[in-house]
Design an enzyme around this catalytic site. Structure first.
Site, mmCIF file in Angstrom:
data_model
loop_
_atom_site.group_PDB
_atom_site.id
_atom_site.type_symbol
_atom_site.label_atom_id
_atom_site.label_comp_id
_atom_site.label_asym_id
_atom_site.label_seq_id
_atom_site.Cartn_x
_atom_site.Cartn_y
_atom_site.Cartn_z
ATOM 1 N N GLU A 1 0.809 -1.225 0.000
ATOM 2 C CA GLU A 1 0.000 0.000 0.000
ATOM 3 C C GLU A 1 0.841 1.273 0.000
ATOM 4 O O GLU A 1 0.499 2.260 0.652
ATOM 5 C CB GLU A 1 -0.979 -0.007 1.184
ATOM 6 C CG GLU A 1 -1.941 -1.193 1.132
ATOM 7 C CD GLU A 1 -2.859 -1.297 2.340
ATOM 8 O OE1 GLU A 1 -2.669 -0.502 3.291
ATOM 9 O OE2 GLU A 1 -3.744 -2.167 2.335
ATOM 10 N N GLU B 1 -6.774 -9.812 -2.749
ATOM 11 C CA GLU B 1 -7.495 -9.849 -1.469
ATOM 12 C C GLU B 1 -8.991 -9.619 -1.694
ATOM 13 O O GLU B 1 -9.639 -8.867 -0.970
ATOM 14 C CB GLU B 1 -6.941 -8.789 -0.508
ATOM 15 C CG GLU B 1 -5.455 -8.882 -0.250
ATOM 16 C CD GLU B 1 -4.936 -7.801 0.696
ATOM 17 O OE1 GLU B 1 -5.756 -7.179 1.415
ATOM 18 O OE2 GLU B 1 -3.711 -7.591 0.734
#
Length: 596
Positions: free
Chosen positions: A356, A458
């Protein structure tokens, strides 16, 4: 000066329930993030847009905003026509075109923009209808985003759906009123659900399957017609890497293990490999859980993604890390990377290097702007054949998050590749609410321009768990991802613990499928390699189309001394030719058999 932003907005007006039909069209996957001297032609010849190339001046376009801004038609030195908004006093001083949007159609959008950042939205101020997107500001919905550089044209690509028919205003916006807005070659093409599904079917045939031709002769070189031939797949799982996250609750849980290993070919550890889990106290490294989980995966021939070496979010560091001064943090981080990558080198199919880092900058702020680049390079030196991935949220899920837009993602990939030359991949977390499926497809098109593997890493859906709505959204997303030729793997984020699941469960507490699990099983059944059988024709040939994967092949004929057994791998073409069906050559298996 910060680069200006421009928003393309659609203002929803009076509702009409007219019928709109179109001829079936192929979907155009072409996209670019390059800086173009001249704009590309509009896709679909502009679709429902009037005067998309501005060949007829300002016909179909009008001034929008009501604050004194002006518009004009302009020609480049090369003779190209485009529209310009100038003398702007407010962000909405721009140009617009009124269009009719139809309920449940899926819209593909493109435009070329000059010298500004641009995005595409829907204003629902009158009716406040629900639309398929997650970005909602001031009654306007954002549906696409691109970064345009000064002195050239850049492509914006996006998409949308609406739940009610009605007129709308399509327009661009930039918050910087000191810049002009230049736009050319606008396209908005509607597709029915049936057309959209036909694109998926066509892509699957091109990207996940391949034509196979078998040619059989006897020892004298004569064709052997009439022989029976059988292809039997050697696996009973989806042909594409398809899996789900696990956590340490699976260890010693036989019911969980049995359910999991019968379905999935790939997994990832939810938290157990993260730095805060393996080194809770400085200098005390413990890999007990990931070791046991990796052993389970290996025992059942399940591949594993390495998640993650670092996480750039300051909230998810080991508790002792934030207090370290930069020099000590650098030393601790390098030790962490050396420890985890060396230990598992060659055992994972990919590493998430710095999770991220489009949204968060912990290591960049502490160690320097190129911290992620250095991490990629160091990890590659320790594990040179394993792809190193970025991993981000909201690139597919939410077009309003401009930090992680496809354009920003590809730009970061390019930055890393200028520093690091090893294998690299795109990880898309894919934590959805209500999905905007046309935007997902357009985003994957743009990401594919990077030319690297793309994984959904995910995937989950955050609506009420185990409802028809959640299962429907899950199926829509999975079908879109599987059908896209650039996607190479999919991992669900649905691990079960004693307390339940993060946002989405696939089973109940006894590992019986719920509605979501039923969707997963249905798609696995569709996607797994199938048997194929028949007889050789008069030319001694048998032709079929097979999913990629390994097959056992048997050939039998009364004149043969014995049945012939072979193994055969159906592979994807070496180059990316999924958009051109005619250029994909069949795989050919030549066999010579002994006869009596």
């Amino acid at each position: 000066m910060e680069a200006p932003k421009a928003w393309l907005l659609i203002l929803c007006a009076s509702l009409l329930f007219a019928v709109h039909t179109i001829d079936a069209l192929s979907y155009d996957h072409s996209a670019t993030i390059e800086c173009l001297k001249e704009p590309l032609k509009p896709q679909y010849n502009g679709g429902i847009i009037v005067n998309p190339e501005f060949t007829y001046g300002l016909k179909g376009w009008s001034t929008f905003g009501g604050n004194g801004g002006k518009i004009m038609h302009k020609n480049s030195e090369e003779g190209n026509s485009f529209i310009v908004a100038h003398s702007r006093n407010q962000p909405y001083d721009t140009f617009s075109q009124k269009i009719l949007l139809q309920k449940e159609s899926l819209y593909a959008f493109t435009a070329l923009n000059f010298k500004l950042w641009c995005s595409f939205s829907l204003d629902t101020s009158e009716s406040r209808k629900r639309t398929s997107n997650g970005c909602f500001q001031n009654n306007r919905w954002l549906y696409g985003y691109a970064v345009a550089r000064s002195g050239c044209w850049s492509m914006l690509k996006g998409g949308l759906t609406v739940d009610s028919s009605g007129y709308a205003e399509l327009y661009f916006q930039t918050n910087n009123t000191n810049v002009e807005i230049w736009v050319d070659n606008v396209s908005l093409q509607p597709f029915t659900k049936e057309h959209w599904r036909s694109h998926q079917v066509e892509n699957i045939a091109n990207a996940r399957k391949r034509d196979v031709k078998v040619h059989v002769t006897d020892s004298k070189g004569e064709v052997l017609h009439g022989a029976d031939i059988h292809f039997r797949p050697r696996q009973n799982k989806a042909g594409i890497p398809f899996g789900c996250v696990i956590n340490n609750d699976i260890l010693g849980n036989q019911a969980y293990q049995t359910w999991f290993k019968s379905r999935f070919s790939v997994t990832v550890f939810g938290n157990e490999l993260k730095w805060y889990a393996t080194e809770r106290f400085q200098g005390q490294v413990n890999y007990t859980d990931p070791d046991a989980m990796l052993a389970f995966a290996k025992e059942n021939n399940i591949k594993v993604r390495g998640h993650c070496i670092f996480w750039d979010d300051p909230a998810y560091q080991p508790k002792w890390v934030p207090a370290l001064p930069p020099a000590e943090l650098k030393d601790a981080a390098y030790k962490r990377l050396q420890s985890v990558v060396s230990k598992y080198s060659g055992q994972f199919i990919g590493w998430d290097v710095n999770n991220e880092n489009l949204h968060f900058q912990f290591y960049e702020q502490m160690l320097g702007a190129n911290a992620s680049d250095v991490f990629f390079q160091m990890a590659n030196q320790l594990d040179p054949t394993t792809p190193m991935f970025m991993n981000e949220f909201n690139t597919l899920e939410w077009s309003g998050d401009t930090q992680a837009s496809p354009a920003q993602y590809v730009a970061k990939i390019q930055e890393i590749r200028s520093f690091y030359q090893g294998p690299i991949g795109i990880g898309l977390e894919s934590h959805f609410s209500a999905p905007n499926i046309p935007y997902v497809r357009a985003s994957l098109d743009l990401l594919a321009t990077a030319g690297v593997p793309i994984w959904l890493t995910e995937l989950d859906v955050s609506v009420n768990n185990n409802t028809d709505q959640q299962a429907l959204y899950l199926e829509q997303i999975l079908r879109e991802a599987y059908a896209h030729p650039a996607v190479e793997g999919i991992v669900l984020w649905a691990a079960r613990t004693a307390q339940g699941c993060y946002r989405m469960c696939l089973t109940d507490e006894n590992y019986n499928n719920n509605l979501n699990g039923a969707v997963v099983d249905k798609l696995i059944e569709e996607w797994k390699p199938k048997r194929s059988e028949g007889k050789l024709d008069s030319y001694g040939e048998f032709k079929t189309s097979l999913f990629h994967g390994d097959y056992d092949v048997t050939i039998d004929h009364p004149s043969m001394n014995s049945t012939l057994y072979r193994t055969f791998e159906v592979t994807a073409p070496e180059t990316s030719t999924q958009n051109s069906k005619d250029t994909i050559s069949p795989m050919v298996l030549h066999v010579q058999v002994d006869v009596r």
